[in-house]
Design an enzyme around this catalytic site. Structure first.
Site, PDB file in Angstrom:
ATOM      1  N   GLY A  54       0.858  -1.187   0.000  1.00  0.00           N
ATOM      2  CA  GLY A  54       0.000   0.000   0.000  1.00  0.00           C
ATOM      3  C   GLY A  54       0.887   1.227   0.000  1.00  0.00           C
ATOM      4  O   GLY A  54       1.769   1.350   0.849  1.00  0.00           O
ATOM      5  N   ALA A  55       0.648   2.134  -0.931  1.00  0.00           N
ATOM      6  CA  ALA A  55       1.591   3.238  -1.137  1.00  0.00           C
ATOM      7  C   ALA A  55       1.943   3.994   0.142  1.00  0.00           C
ATOM      8  O   ALA A  55       3.124   4.097   0.499  1.00  0.00           O
ATOM      9  CB  ALA A  55       1.035   4.179  -2.204  1.00  0.00           C
ATOM     10  N   ARG A  90      10.404  -1.530  -4.319  1.00  0.00           N
ATOM     11  CA  ARG A  90       9.261  -1.553  -5.236  1.00  0.00           C
ATOM     12  C   ARG A  90       9.252  -0.227  -5.992  1.00  0.00           C
ATOM     13  O   ARG A  90       9.502   0.829  -5.396  1.00  0.00           O
ATOM     14  CB  ARG A  90       7.919  -1.766  -4.513  1.00  0.00           C
ATOM     15  CG  ARG A  90       7.754  -3.144  -3.890  1.00  0.00           C
ATOM     16  CD  ARG A  90       6.355  -3.369  -3.334  1.00  0.00           C
ATOM     17  NE  ARG A  90       5.366  -3.639  -4.395  1.00  0.00           N
ATOM     18  CZ  ARG A  90       4.055  -3.673  -4.185  1.00  0.00           C
ATOM     19  NH1 ARG A  90       3.582  -3.387  -2.990  1.00  0.00           N
ATOM     20  NH2 ARG A  90       3.219  -3.962  -5.178  1.00  0.00           N
ATOM     21  N   GLN A 192      -6.004  -8.591  -2.675  1.00  0.00           N
ATOM     22  CA  GLN A 192      -6.060  -7.579  -1.605  1.00  0.00           C
ATOM     23  C   GLN A 192      -7.509  -7.284  -1.204  1.00  0.00           C
ATOM     24  O   GLN A 192      -7.813  -7.033  -0.048  1.00  0.00           O
ATOM     25  CB  GLN A 192      -5.395  -6.261  -2.047  1.00  0.00           C
ATOM     26  CG  GLN A 192      -3.885  -6.299  -2.164  1.00  0.00           C
ATOM     27  CD  GLN A 192      -3.395  -6.642  -3.548  1.00  0.00           C
ATOM     28  OE1 GLN A 192      -4.077  -7.354  -4.298  1.00  0.00           O
ATOM     29  NE2 GLN A 192      -2.190  -6.208  -3.914  1.00  0.00           N
ATOM     30  N   ASP A 233      -1.116   4.770  -6.338  1.00  0.00           N
ATOM     31  CA  ASP A 233       0.285   4.568  -5.962  1.00  0.00           C
ATOM     32  C   ASP A 233       1.164   5.700  -6.450  1.00  0.00           C
ATOM     33  O   ASP A 233       2.250   5.923  -5.916  1.00  0.00           O
ATOM     34  CB  ASP A 233       0.774   3.223  -6.509  1.00  0.00           C
ATOM     35  CG  ASP A 233       0.083   2.084  -5.774  1.00  0.00           C
ATOM     36  OD1 ASP A 233      -1.077   1.778  -6.106  1.00  0.00           O
ATOM     37  OD2 ASP A 233       0.687   1.553  -4.819  1.00  0.00           O
ATOM     38  N   ASN A 243      -2.382   2.793 -10.346  1.00  0.00           N
ATOM     39  CA  ASN A 243      -3.049   2.092  -9.249  1.00  0.00           C
ATOM     40  C   ASN A 243      -3.111   0.614  -9.577  1.00  0.00           C
ATOM     41  O   ASN A 243      -2.690   0.174 -10.656  1.00  0.00           O
ATOM     42  CB  ASN A 243      -4.446   2.676  -8.986  1.00  0.00           C
ATOM     43  CG  ASN A 243      -4.985   2.261  -7.624  1.00  0.00           C
ATOM     44  OD1 ASN A 243      -4.301   2.389  -6.615  1.00  0.00           O
ATOM     45  ND2 ASN A 243      -6.196   1.724  -7.609  1.00  0.00           N
ATOM     46  N   LYS A 244      -3.640  -0.177  -8.635  1.00  0.00           N
ATOM     47  CA  LYS A 244      -3.682  -1.617  -8.780  1.00  0.00           C
ATOM     48  C   LYS A 244      -4.253  -2.049 -10.129  1.00  0.00           C
ATOM     49  O   LYS A 244      -5.234  -1.458 -10.600  1.00  0.00           O
ATOM     50  CB  LYS A 244      -4.537  -2.204  -7.653  1.00  0.00           C
ATOM     51  CG  LYS A 244      -4.607  -3.706  -7.594  1.00  0.00           C
ATOM     52  CD  LYS A 244      -3.257  -4.402  -7.637  1.00  0.00           C
ATOM     53  CE  LYS A 244      -2.297  -3.822  -6.658  1.00  0.00           C
ATOM     54  NZ  LYS A 244      -0.889  -4.225  -6.861  1.00  0.00           N
TER      55      LYS A 244
HETATM   56  C1  LIG Z   1      -3.792   3.447  -0.051  1.00  0.00           C
HETATM   57  S1  LIG Z   1      -3.097   3.189  -1.570  1.00  0.00           S
HETATM   58  C2  LIG Z   1      -2.967   1.469  -1.660  1.00  0.00           C
HETATM   59  C3  LIG Z   1      -2.635   1.048  -3.070  1.00  0.00           C
HETATM   60  O1  LIG Z   1      -1.544   0.136  -3.035  1.00  0.00           O
HETATM   61  C4  LIG Z   1      -1.994  -1.079  -3.585  1.00  0.00           C
HETATM   62  O2  LIG Z   1      -0.988  -1.774  -4.260  1.00  0.00           O
HETATM   63  P1  LIG Z   1      -0.164  -2.945  -3.475  1.00  0.00           P
HETATM   64  O3  LIG Z   1      -1.150  -3.719  -2.668  1.00  0.00           O
HETATM   65  O4  LIG Z   1       0.456  -3.740  -4.601  1.00  0.00           O
HETATM   66  O5  LIG Z   1       0.870  -2.220  -2.639  1.00  0.00           O
HETATM   67  C5  LIG Z   1      -3.089  -0.658  -4.533  1.00  0.00           C
HETATM   68  O6  LIG Z   1      -2.565  -0.095  -5.711  1.00  0.00           O
HETATM   69  C6  LIG Z   1      -3.801   0.353  -3.695  1.00  0.00           C
HETATM   70  O7  LIG Z   1      -4.647   1.215  -4.385  1.00  0.00           O
END
Ligand SMILES: CSC[C@H]1O[C@H](OP(=O)(O)O)[C@H](O)[C@@H]1O
Length: 350
Positions: A54-55, A90, A192, A233, A243-244
């Protein structure tokens, strides 16, 4: 609208004074286990392995990694080497580099003082939670009573310092009685949504229905969704959003069905140095994360996989970007620059 009460949200990141304790998000919801990182290399490895993700959470974690690095390094050069290791963990979430840059500013030109850096890491964590509560209030103002919302991935307390970005808006709108329904995409391949967002909302007693990622457009066609609410992100200078993976598909379907797209991100996720989405590095992860699920292979042997874990949504598909300094409707270069320039003292408190 006031943010919800100060109920105790999940803490994914805890500083013990000696080490960083991370709730291992790879194990949720089946097991709640903590990974203790006693040095900066362990922190970098935990970010890369998505123990924490999560960013904003990645940024906070990297800040604490910089504190551990200051304790380990014998000189400034050694500290910088540890920071570079953290920054390589990352590539897409700009919050990581934002956090290490802020720690460098605090360190100045000298050998960094671990205690001074620890105070800054604590400040970054606290500021993130405050920003999330402010964004929750600002974003919820856009949601009319009786609305249905759809969210993607996890943007809650597990992805931030606490309370969440997009999920913070959903928590606030739910507390105000404005939501008719909440749907969450499972978010293949890392799940997630199914594993983390559902876990957070169930723990809060907030009703949520999961959907297969492929069901999102059909759900919008049914009229059940008024807003798609997601995190980010990295937001480029022109308003393009990383984003995801799956966010871009949601954005296209939302525009087709007249559903609003709300992106919720603190200013630490806005990146004026990146001109557009084409300039954002998109992380590709091990194909095995897609070919298998829960440690069991699900794909036919011999099949390969393409596994980008983020995508880019053009700013033209974003109806509103919510930050702690206010909302930008139809974000563009001017809107991003304006929100980045807004003095903290003028941050809107609804
Ligand atoms: C609150 S922003 C979280 C953001 O991060 C996630 O990616 P990951 O789980 O790969 O770190 C996803 O893009 C979320 O929107």
């Amino acid at each position: 609208m006031a943010a919800t009460d100060d109920h105790d949200t999940v803490r994914a990141i805890r500083w013990s004074g000696e080490a960083l304790e991370l709730l291992d998000q790879r194990e949720l919801p089946a097991r709640e286990t903590t990974l203790t990182c006693a040095d900066s290399a362990a922190v970098a490895d935990a970010i890369a392995a998505m123990v924490v993700r999560g960013a904003p959470a990645i940024g906070i974690t990297a800040a604490w990694g910089a504190v551990l690095a200051a304790r380990e390094a014998s000189d400034r050069t050694g500290w910088e080497a540890h920071l570079a290791h953290l920054e390589a963990a990352r590539p897409t979430a700009v919050n990581l580099a934002w956090a290490t840059a802020r720690m460098r500013r605090v360190a100045g030109e000298e050998q960094p003082d671990p205690e001074r850096l620890a105070a800054e890491a604590e400040a970054i964590h606290a500021e993130d939670v405050a920003a999330n509560r402010r964004m929750g209030a600002i974003g919820a103002e856009y949601i009319q009573p009786g609305s249905g919302v759809l969210t993607h991935c996890n943007t809650g307390s597990l992805a931030t310092g606490g309370f969440g970005t997009a999920l913070g808006v959903i928590r606030t709108a739910h507390a105000a009685g404005r939501l008719r329904s909440i749907h969450a995409g499972e978010t293949r391949p890392w799940l997630q949504g199914a594993r983390l967002t559902a876990w957070e909302l169930v723990a809060d007693g907030i009703p949520v229905e999961l959907i297969a990622d492929g069901a999102a457009a059909f759900l919008m066609a049914s009229g059940a969704v008024n807003w798609v609410i997601v995190g980010a992100d990295r937001v480029a200078a022109n308003g393009d959003v990383a984003n995801k993976i799956g966010t871009y598909s949601l954005a296209v379907a939302a525009r087709h069905h007249g559903v609003g797209l709300m992106v919720v991100a603190p200013r630490s996720t806005l990146d004026a140095a990146t001109p557009s989405g084409a300039d954002i590095p998109v992380e590709g992860r091990d194909p095995e994360e897609l070919l298998a699920c829960g440690g069991h292979r699900i794909a036919a042997e011999g099949a390969g996989a393409w596994n980008p874990v983020f995508d880019i949504t053009p700013a033209s598909l974003v109806d509103v970007l919510v930050t702690e300094a206010g909302a930008v409707e139809r974000p563009d270069n001017e809107g991003i620059a304006r929100i980045l320039a807004a003095p903290a003292s003028e941050e809107k408190s609804p």
